[in-house]
Write an enzyme that holds these catalytic residues in place. Structure first.
Site: not given
Ligand code: NAP
Length: 439
Positions: A109, A210, A244, A419
């Site tokens: 994102n 995060e 997020c 961060e």
């Molecule tokens: P996600 O599915 O958890 O993916 C995040 C990253 O982790 C991607 O690079 C993904 O790779 C990788 N990943 C997924 N499953 C994995 C596993 N089992 N082992 C290792 N890596 C793995 O999250 P998203 O849906 O892309 O992002 C949205 C989420 O991020 C929301 O919940 C949002 O609130 C949160 N977020 C939090 C912050 C913060 O600063 N707190 C900032 C931005 C977003 P792939 O994409 O290749 O699967």
């Protein structure tokens, strides 16, 4: 490939940790300068890979570059301590040293800023990094690698390992269990964060997490309704609701409720334009993929089936299959899915409340706590509510709160660590106590 990059990063760490803070600072600064020189191209890459409107992508590049600038400055301000001890013949020192190789896993994102927010701090501290970007957005990470190279950052200090979603699990596990990796820094969903924490536990690695949010946006009767609507628009619809810190639940006090809903609906209809991110008029691009649209659709239909009213929007947009109409729902109740979990899309559900106690209780009834917002003109209420909200970041009469100078992070299941800001570099430093005896 992952093993090869970890070895490369580990070898680079041995020399990078010995590079003076001033030199690390100036290399980070050169990297920042190159980002600024190439900002238009970098923004186009973000729009092409994520669909984010170009104006927002340009904003992200500045935000992203600012982390490199900020941490280039922080690199030179890592101070230790000298502590008085009760023993006359001893002196106690505290040194700050880089943690080691950091594995950095980032979401789609903010394909650029989520990397520099971690990597700027890591490199400033003297760590090297292996970055695994999301499958949907690998190009921003690779463009940063090219600019790092041009800036003169030594080979092996910033490494990228793009991989398919199928391989993400395997690569994540390899990074989290590898003895050469000392630190895991992850941004993404709470569910994935828990998996990575589990993997990292066996070798007791340092971790920064995060994770997901479920931000409340509270409008009290004393609020300035126009300000609240402007804040709601900013905090809800950036990146089509895929941040997020996006407001996920609007809690509006009964006295101001109808006027807020009416003005919010007007602002949505007037100011938001769904379309191709490269089109200048567009404020709302597509959602990232089909799964994301399905989740939004599910939250909306669940709410309608339980009695919510669609004030505006409510369905997929005719522009294309991954586009969703900016949606405002009223008569929302706490048993609806959209009140219980992160929607991560352009849906604003409004819950009506009567008392401050009730609003705070609803806001805090979540197992995550990243950002929270509220609008009030009552100073005593502002202090009370700011202190009682169970979140890591609070916007008071403000809907956009992120900046490189301020600490970003959450409480509860929204994560561990902070961060950006002066605190961000600590995530990549170890404290070492040195006791000088026999003096
Ligand atoms: P996600 O599915 O958890 O993916 C995040 C990253 O982790 C991607 O690079 C993904 O790779 C990788 N990943 C997924 N499953 C994995 C596993 N089992 N082992 C290792 N890596 C793995 O999250 P998203 O849906 O892309 O992002 C949205 C989420 O991020 C929301 O919940 C949002 O609130 C949160 N977020 C939090 C912050 C913060 O600063 N707190 C900032 C931005 C977003 P792939 O994409 O290749 O699967």
């Amino acid at each position: 490939m992952a093993t090869c990059l970890r070895l490369r990063s580990c070898a680079a760490f041995c020399s990078w940790r010995g590079v003076s803070a001033k030199e690390r600072s100036s290399l980070l600064r050169k990297w920042y300068d190159l980002m600024i020189q190439n900002k238009d191209d970098l923004a186009k890459i973000i729009t092409a890979e994520s669909g984010k409107p170009l104006k927002e992508a340009q904003g992200e590049i500045l935000y992203s570059a600012n982390f490199l600038e900020w941490f280039s400055e922080e690199a030179r301000r890592v101070y230790g301590d000298i502590i008085s001890t009760p023993a006359k013949e001893r002196r106690a020192l505290v040194l700050k040293q880089p943690v080691g190789v950091a594995a950095v896993i980032t979401p789609w994102n903010f394909p650029s800023a989520m990397i520099t927010r971690k990597v700027g701090a890591a490199l400033a501290a003297g760590c090297t990094v292996v970055v695994k970007p999301a499958e949907d957005t690998p190009f921003s990470a690779l463009a940063l690698a090219e600019l790092a190279n041009q800036a003169g950052i030594p080979p092996g200090v910033y490494n990228v390992i793009p991989c398919s979603q199928k391989k993400a699990k395997e690569v994540g596990e390899a990074l989290c269990t590898d003895p050469l990796v000392s630190k895991i820094s992850f941004t993404g969903s709470t569910a994935t964060g828990k998996v990575l924490l589990h993997h990292a536990a066996n070798s007791v690695k340092r971790v920064s997490m995060e994770l997901g949010g479920h931000a409340p946006f509270i409008v009290f009767d004393s609020a300035n309704v126009d300000q609240a609507v402007a804040g709601a628009m900013a905090s809800k619809f950036r990146n089509s609701g895929q941040t997020c810190v996006c407001s996920n639940r609007f809690l509006v006090q009964s006295g101001i409720h109808d006027s807020f809903v009416k003005k919010f609906a007007e602002a949505i209809k007037t100011n938001l334009h769904v379309g191709n991110g490269f089109d200048e008029r567009t404020t709302q691009g597509p959602l990232i993929n089909a799964k994301a649209v399905e989740k939004v659709e599910k939250h909306v239909s669940d709410a309608i089936s339980k009695g919510a009213t669609v004030v505006t929007g409510g369905k997929r947009h005719h522009v294309g299959k991954n586009f969703f109409e900016p949606t405002l729902l009223s008569n929302v109740t706490r048993d609806m899915l959209c009140s219980q979990e992160e929607t991560f899309g352009p849906v604003a559900p409004v819950i009506k409340f009567n008392t401050e106690e009730e609003a705070v209780a609803i806001a805090n009834a979540a197992n995550v706590g990243l950002a929270g917002y509220f609008y009030s003109q009552d100073p005593a209420q502002i202090w009370r509510v700011a202190e009682r909200l169970e979140v890591g970041m609070v916007g008071v009469n403000e809907g956009l709160i992120s900046s490189v100078e301020c600490p970003f992070g959450g409480v509860k299941q929204s994560g561990l660590g902070r961060e950006g800001s002066k605190y961000g570099i600590d995530e990549y430093l170890e404290l070492k106590y040195v006791c000088f005896g026999g003096l």
